[in-house]
Scaffold this active site. Sequence first.
Site, PDB file in Angstrom:
ATOM      1  N   SER A 143       0.997  -1.346  -0.063  1.00 30.21           N
ATOM      2  CA  SER A 143       0.078   0.023   0.125  1.00 30.21           C
ATOM      3  C   SER A 143       0.847   1.594  -0.102  1.00 30.21           C
ATOM      4  O   SER A 143       2.269   1.221   0.745  1.00 30.21           O
ATOM      5  CB  SER A 143      -0.523  -0.231   1.455  1.00 30.21           C
ATOM      6  N   TYR A 156      -2.549  -0.884  10.310  1.00 28.14           N
ATOM      7  CA  TYR A 156      -2.715  -1.120   8.631  1.00 28.14           C
ATOM      8  C   TYR A 156      -1.227  -0.446   8.020  1.00 28.14           C
ATOM      9  O   TYR A 156      -0.059  -1.698   7.636  1.00 28.14           O
ATOM     10  CB  TYR A 156      -3.286  -0.434   8.400  1.00 28.14           C
TER      11      TYR A 156
HETATM   12  P1  NAD Z   1     -11.421  -6.184   0.158  1.00 26.55           P
HETATM   13  O1  NAD Z   1     -11.819  -6.304   1.179  1.00 26.55           O
HETATM   14  O2  NAD Z   1     -11.510  -6.234  -1.656  1.00 26.55           O
HETATM   15  O3  NAD Z   1     -10.608  -7.975  -0.454  1.00 26.55           O
HETATM   16  C1  NAD Z   1     -10.120  -8.254   0.361  1.00 26.55           C
HETATM   17  C2  NAD Z   1      -9.631  -9.380   0.239  1.00 26.55           C
HETATM   18  O4  NAD Z   1      -8.904 -10.175   1.657  1.00 26.55           O
HETATM   19  C3  NAD Z   1     -11.150 -10.759   0.317  1.00 26.55           C
HETATM   20  O5  NAD Z   1     -11.032 -11.252  -1.021  1.00 26.55           O
HETATM   21  C4  NAD Z   1     -11.760 -11.151   2.093  1.00 26.55           C
HETATM   22  O6  NAD Z   1     -12.528 -11.928   1.425  1.00 26.55           O
HETATM   23  C5  NAD Z   1     -10.429 -11.799   2.290  1.00 26.55           C
HETATM   24  N1  NAD Z   1      -9.682 -11.251   3.610  1.00 26.55           N
HETATM   25  C6  NAD Z   1      -9.995 -10.591   4.498  1.00 26.55           C
HETATM   26  N2  NAD Z   1      -9.820 -11.985   5.592  1.00 26.55           N
HETATM   27  C7  NAD Z   1      -9.091 -13.020   4.935  1.00 26.55           C
HETATM   28  C8  NAD Z   1      -8.929 -13.764   6.060  1.00 26.55           C
HETATM   29  N3  NAD Z   1      -9.008 -13.659   7.355  1.00 26.55           N
HETATM   30  N4  NAD Z   1      -8.532 -15.023   5.461  1.00 26.55           N
HETATM   31  C9  NAD Z   1      -8.576 -14.672   4.607  1.00 26.55           C
HETATM   32  N5  NAD Z   1      -9.355 -13.982   2.898  1.00 26.55           N
HETATM   33  C10 NAD Z   1      -9.402 -12.672   4.638  1.00 26.55           C
HETATM   34  O7  NAD Z   1     -10.062  -5.166  -0.170  1.00 26.55           O
HETATM   35  P2  NAD Z   1      -8.456  -4.463  -0.588  1.00 26.55           P
HETATM   36  O8  NAD Z   1      -8.895  -3.430  -0.902  1.00 26.55           O
HETATM   37  O9  NAD Z   1      -9.068  -5.637  -2.845  1.00 26.55           O
HETATM   38  O10 NAD Z   1      -7.682  -4.785  -0.731  1.00 26.55           O
HETATM   39  C11 NAD Z   1      -7.138  -5.809  -1.652  1.00 26.55           C
HETATM   40  C12 NAD Z   1      -5.417  -5.296  -0.639  1.00 26.55           C
HETATM   41  O11 NAD Z   1      -5.029  -4.854  -1.217  1.00 26.55           O
HETATM   42  C13 NAD Z   1      -5.352  -5.344   0.628  1.00 26.55           C
HETATM   43  O12 NAD Z   1      -3.960  -6.220   1.326  1.00 26.55           O
HETATM   44  C14 NAD Z   1      -5.711  -3.620   1.107  1.00 26.55           C
HETATM   45  O13 NAD Z   1      -4.432  -3.432   2.112  1.00 26.55           O
HETATM   46  C15 NAD Z   1      -4.342  -4.081  -0.179  1.00 26.55           C
HETATM   47  N6  NAD Z   1      -4.558  -2.631  -0.510  1.00 26.55           N
HETATM   48  C16 NAD Z   1      -5.648  -1.534  -0.747  1.00 26.55           C
HETATM   49  C17 NAD Z   1      -6.278  -0.633  -1.238  1.00 26.55           C
HETATM   50  C18 NAD Z   1      -7.750   0.231  -1.926  1.00 26.55           C
HETATM   51  O14 NAD Z   1      -8.092   1.147  -1.621  1.00 26.55           O
HETATM   52  N7  NAD Z   1      -8.887  -0.660  -1.733  1.00 26.55           N
HETATM   53  C19 NAD Z   1      -4.994   0.577  -1.376  1.00 26.55           C
HETATM   54  C20 NAD Z   1      -3.495  -0.044  -0.949  1.00 26.55           C
HETATM   55  C21 NAD Z   1      -3.968  -1.471  -0.719  1.00 26.55           C
END
Ligand code: NAD
Length: 261
Positions: A143, A156
């Site tokens: 991130s 985080y």
């Molecule tokens: P999201 O909530 O759409 O997806 C998260 C995924 O993680 C889902 O499939 C969920 O089921 C899974 N998950 C959560 N807890 C879990 C567990 N205990 N066991 C197995 N799976 C689990 O979120 P996203 O935005 O797609 O995030 C994905 C990654 O991207 C994360 O690591 C997040 O920190 C990172 N990220 C997101 C953003 C953003 O703006 N969306 C920015 C930077 C980084």
Amino acid sequence: MTLQTRNAIVTGSTSGIGLAIARAFAKEGANVTINGLGDAAAIEAERAAIEKDFGVKARYSPANMTKPEEIRAMVTDAEKAFGSVDILVNNAGIQHVAPIEEFPIDTWNLIIAINLSAAFHAIAAAIPGMKARKWGRIISTASAHSKVASPFKSAYVSAKHGIDGLTKTAALELAKFGTTVNCISPGYVWTPLVEKQIPDTMAARHLTREQVINDVLLTAQPTKEFVTVEQVAALAVFLTSDAACQITGANISIDGGWTAE
Ligand code: NAD
């Protein structure tokens, strides 16, 4: 198609960025293991859609990223099912927004487990096969918060900075084994994870929903646009390519200029 002989695991791929990465790998011909939480019928529909849309094999692992033994079994089960794990994407992640002095201890532990320790366990389990085959690609979704901080996101930010360190360490340990290890650092991508943190940020900062979107989220991004999941997935596909074989130990921003400031 560049990944026709490859088998991939993408953790946290039942929604958002992970699902887009899994679908992008499948589009390039890789068999994929998807993973994550959610409604069983919806997950099965996503799994079946990957097979139907791209003509690859897709399986689902219910491994909970808080459970080291389940994470390691996810990797060994995928090796048994497909013959190898060539590509591992550590993507599962959660967020919680609260001041440090009010941050629940259980939530701190949960975020460190899912956002950081899970990647350690999956990488540890995937390394022997990658070393033996002398080819591998490990990518973690970090991130912008692996490079800079924001208030109220202590767990985080700590976990994501940890992913940066784990990436560099694993890259050095695997450099002579045809295996690259990198992380991708998105700015704000419009996914359920972002949607869910809006109410908490409204409460923590006493703001309206519109103010959170425009004055907190997009304020950080000089382009004033959200990153798309497809753009993050395209970067992940590039990192699996032969052209990227000398990129290792890198933390690649895709954040509309956020961390340039
Ligand atoms: P999201 O909530 O759409 O997806 C998260 C995924 O993680 C889902 O499939 C969920 O089921 C899974 N998950 C959560 N807890 C879990 C567990 N205990 N066991 C197995 N799976 C689990 O979120 P996203 O935005 O797609 O995030 C994905 C990654 O991207 C994360 O690591 C997040 O920190 C990172 N990220 C997101 C953003 C953003 O703006 N969306 C920015 C930077 C980084």
